[in-house]
Design a protein around this motif. Structure first.
Motif, mmCIF file in Angstrom:
data_model
loop_
_atom_site.group_PDB
_atom_site.id
_atom_site.type_symbol
_atom_site.label_atom_id
_atom_site.label_comp_id
_atom_site.label_asym_id
_atom_site.label_seq_id
_atom_site.Cartn_x
_atom_site.Cartn_y
_atom_site.Cartn_z
ATOM 1 N N UNK A 114 0.820 -1.203 0.000
ATOM 2 C CA UNK A 114 0.000 0.000 0.000
ATOM 3 C C UNK A 114 0.861 1.263 0.000
ATOM 4 N N UNK A 115 1.957 1.229 0.725
ATOM 5 C CA UNK A 115 2.832 2.397 0.799
ATOM 6 C C UNK A 115 3.523 2.689 -0.535
ATOM 7 N N UNK A 116 3.701 1.661 -1.356
ATOM 8 C CA UNK A 116 4.414 1.850 -2.623
ATOM 9 C C UNK A 116 3.734 2.877 -3.517
ATOM 10 N N UNK A 117 2.426 2.992 -3.401
ATOM 11 C CA UNK A 117 1.689 3.889 -4.289
ATOM 12 C C UNK A 117 1.566 5.315 -3.817
ATOM 13 N N UNK A 118 1.953 5.607 -2.572
ATOM 14 C CA UNK A 118 1.737 6.977 -2.077
ATOM 15 C C UNK A 118 2.979 7.594 -1.441
ATOM 16 N N UNK A 119 4.151 7.114 -1.865
ATOM 17 C CA UNK A 119 5.385 7.652 -1.296
ATOM 18 C C UNK A 119 6.116 8.502 -2.336
ATOM 19 N N UNK A 120 5.379 9.378 -3.002
ATOM 20 C CA UNK A 120 5.987 10.145 -4.088
ATOM 21 C C UNK A 120 6.675 11.415 -3.660
ATOM 22 N N UNK A 121 6.189 12.042 -2.605
ATOM 23 C CA UNK A 121 6.750 13.308 -2.165
ATOM 24 C C UNK A 121 5.662 14.202 -1.615
ATOM 25 N N UNK A 122 5.977 15.475 -1.406
ATOM 26 C CA UNK A 122 5.022 16.425 -0.844
ATOM 27 C C UNK A 122 5.036 17.715 -1.646
ATOM 28 N N UNK A 123 3.909 18.422 -1.633
ATOM 29 C CA UNK A 123 3.793 19.735 -2.271
ATOM 30 C C UNK A 123 3.714 20.798 -1.179
ATOM 31 N N UNK A 124 4.507 21.849 -1.324
ATOM 32 C CA UNK A 124 4.532 22.939 -0.358
ATOM 33 C C UNK A 124 4.114 24.242 -1.047
ATOM 34 N N UNK A 125 3.658 25.190 -0.272
ATOM 35 C CA UNK A 125 3.305 26.501 -0.819
ATOM 36 C C UNK A 125 4.573 27.309 -1.074
ATOM 37 N N UNK A 126 4.730 27.823 -2.297
ATOM 38 C CA UNK A 126 5.886 28.656 -2.640
ATOM 39 C C UNK A 126 5.705 30.069 -2.082
ATOM 40 N N UNK A 127 6.806 30.773 -1.941
ATOM 41 C CA UNK A 127 6.752 32.108 -1.362
ATOM 42 C C UNK A 127 6.357 33.187 -2.368
ATOM 43 N N UNK A 128 6.359 32.843 -3.662
ATOM 44 C CA UNK A 128 5.989 33.823 -4.682
ATOM 45 C C UNK A 128 4.981 33.253 -5.668
ATOM 46 N N UNK A 129 4.444 34.124 -6.521
ATOM 47 C CA UNK A 129 3.491 33.689 -7.540
ATOM 48 C C UNK A 129 4.221 33.014 -8.693
ATOM 49 N N UNK A 130 3.492 32.191 -9.422
ATOM 50 C CA UNK A 130 4.053 31.555 -10.599
ATOM 51 C C UNK A 130 5.125 30.528 -10.292
ATOM 52 N N UNK A 131 5.043 29.930 -9.122
ATOM 53 C CA UNK A 131 6.049 28.944 -8.727
ATOM 54 C C UNK A 131 5.381 27.719 -8.124
ATOM 55 N N UNK A 132 6.005 26.565 -8.356
ATOM 56 C CA UNK A 132 5.660 25.339 -7.648
ATOM 57 C C UNK A 132 6.843 24.942 -6.775
#
Length: 480
Positions: A114-132
């Motif tokens: 089960x863990x194999x499918x959801x261990x891709x990473x995390x998304x964080x909020x960037x400090x500026x616009x137009x950024x991931x």
């Protein structure tokens, strides 16, 4: 010849053609199986196969890897009765102890599938616009796994499953005393469709096969479980070229029995932790540290519990099986002699047991009282069914004695005082801390590891911690 090594998707003989036999510790005249005796050359071929398969397996989507692990778990479950018997015949555990260990391996593969499918990473909020801004978890590459004989299917499972789930390829060296159930895992992975080279099994000596794993440039991570002496050598060798390493090693685990404890309950907890699996667990209860007010009652109870244990071959329905080998039996008997020479009182046990019709390595569970905290039997890891009972006056002295060893793996307290229990959690130097439970027994979804000489103190095993060990993290700044 024995084609029992598994290299690049094929069952193979050893390059040398040499084999060895595994005998039943409950009856040394019974040969359980013959295995190929792997060498440095066999290990190097396996490592090269794993390296060649590494890029493709890392690129395999996590859910696809997880599907193979799920099917492996199903196949292990289908073979549970057979694997339980193999474990009992090779290592000596009773079926009542071996069957839960096999089930644990099944559960571990389901968990990491089960863990194999959801261990891709995390998304964080960037400090500026137009950024991931996000993180990306990637496998390390080739993982070398070195596992011991005392939990010969559970420990290989809890190393193999997270390594494969996160996209690493693997070379595993199980202990020669009981390799059959680790081989069973590989057979199930093979049947489940694991690609060639992704998982490789080489059975052989620590100096040859283990040495190749720690030294080879293509190995990126080493996970070891075994003695402290060997673990330090593995750590030093593997870190010479900056491999990622985790080593889980010995223990000298205490249970404190408070004057508020239910003594009958404390006896049950300590006896189970000390004498279960013939005391051959790194988390076994080796020291009972008992308050003076309940000391005599506790000693009487734990002696009675030890004397009530029926020793003999597990397959014949006895309570406690043999030690795994003649050398382990001799070591335990030697420590019993050391304890007597040091002045401790041998209340019961510590004798070689003759069982009709079985030429095995049996010993009666031993209880020592009047043990001083500085005696060798209170300091050294014995790895047999030997319990030292130490008298203390109060909580402060109990914790000082509990922490007064080189190890720090597991520890427990039996108490009805909630404040005392909370203090214990804060004060004890151990990686696994239990309240009103035996020191043995682990949940698969939480971290496991020790402190001091019980661990390399790098990464924990099991749960999410195992995924962290087998992966590296990229932090991605995407300015679109």
């Amino acid at each position: 010849m024995a084609a029992t090594n598994y290299v690049d998707g094929e069952w193979t003989e050893a390059e040398s053609g040499e084999t060895f036999e595994v005998t039943n510790p409950a009856n040394a005249e019974e040969v359980v199986a013959e295995y190929a005796m792997g060498s440095t050359e066999d290990a190097e071929r396996a490592i090269e196969a794993a390296a060649a398969a590494s890029e493709e397996w890392a690129a395999t989507p996590g859910p696809e890897r997880g599907a193979i692990l799920t099917q492996t778990a199903r196949l292990l479950e289908d073979r549970k009765e057979e694997l339980t018997e193999t474990l009992t015949r090779e290592e000596g555990k009773t079926p009542a102890e071996a069957e839960p260990e096999v089930q644990r391996a099944v559960d571990i593969f389901y968990y990491y599938a089960q863990k194999a499918g959801d261990h891709g990473g995390t998304v964080k909020a960037a400090s500026g616009r137009g950024k991931n801004l996000y993180t990306k978890n990637e496998p390390l590459g080739v993982a070398g796994l070195i596992t011991p004989w005392n939990y010969p299917i559970a420990i290989p499972a809890w190393k193999l499953a997270p390594a494969l789930a996160t996209g690493n390829t693997v070379v595993i060296k199980p202990a020669r005393l009981a390799p059959g159930v680790a081989k069973g895992i590989i057979e199930c992975l093979d049947e489940a469709g694991i690609p060639d080279g992704v998982v490789n099994l080489v059975i052989g000596s620590g100096s040859d096969v283990g040495g190749a794993i720690t030294d080879h440039d293509a190995v990126d991570a080493v996970s070891f479980t075994g003695s402290s002496a060997v673990g330090h050598h593995v750590y030093d060798a593997a870190t010479d070229d900056q491999k990622r390493v985790q080593c889980e090693m010995g223990g000298k685990n205490p249970t404190i029995v408070s004057d508020t404890a239910d003594v009958e309950e404390a006896v049950d907890i300590v006896a189970s932790g000390a004498f279960g699996v013939t005391g051959q667990a790194c988390t076994a209860t080796s020291r009972a540290i008992v308050y003076d007010d309940v000391y005599d009652e506790f000693v009487d109870g734990v002696v009675a519990a030890a004397e009530d244990i029926d020793v003999g071959p597990g397959l014949d329905g006895h309570d406690m099986g043999p030690q795994v080998s003649e050398s382990e039996l001799e070591s335990t008997l030697e420590y019993v002699g050391v304890g007597q020479d040091e002045g401790a009182t041998l209340e019961t046990g510590g004798e070689e047991v003759d069982v009709d019709g079985a030429d095995g390595y049996f010993v009666s569970p031993a209880v020592f009282s009047d043990v001083d905290e500085n005696m060798r039997i209170a300091q050294d890891e014995i790895f047999g069914p030997v319990l030292s009972v130490i008298r203390v006056e109060n909580y402060e002295e109990a914790v000082e004695v509990a922490n007064g060893v080189d190890y720090g793996l597991a520890a427990s307290i039996v108490t009805d005082d909630h404040t005392e229990a909370n203090r214990f959690v804060e004060d004890i130097e151990a990686g696994v801390v239990k309240i009103n439970e035996k020191t043995t027994g682990l949940e698969l979804h939480v971290p496991f590891g020790g402190m001091k000489d019980s661990s390399s103190n790098t990464y924990r095993e099991q749960g999410e911690a195992a995924l962290e060990f087998f992966t590296t993290t990229k932090t991605v700044y995407d300015n679109y």
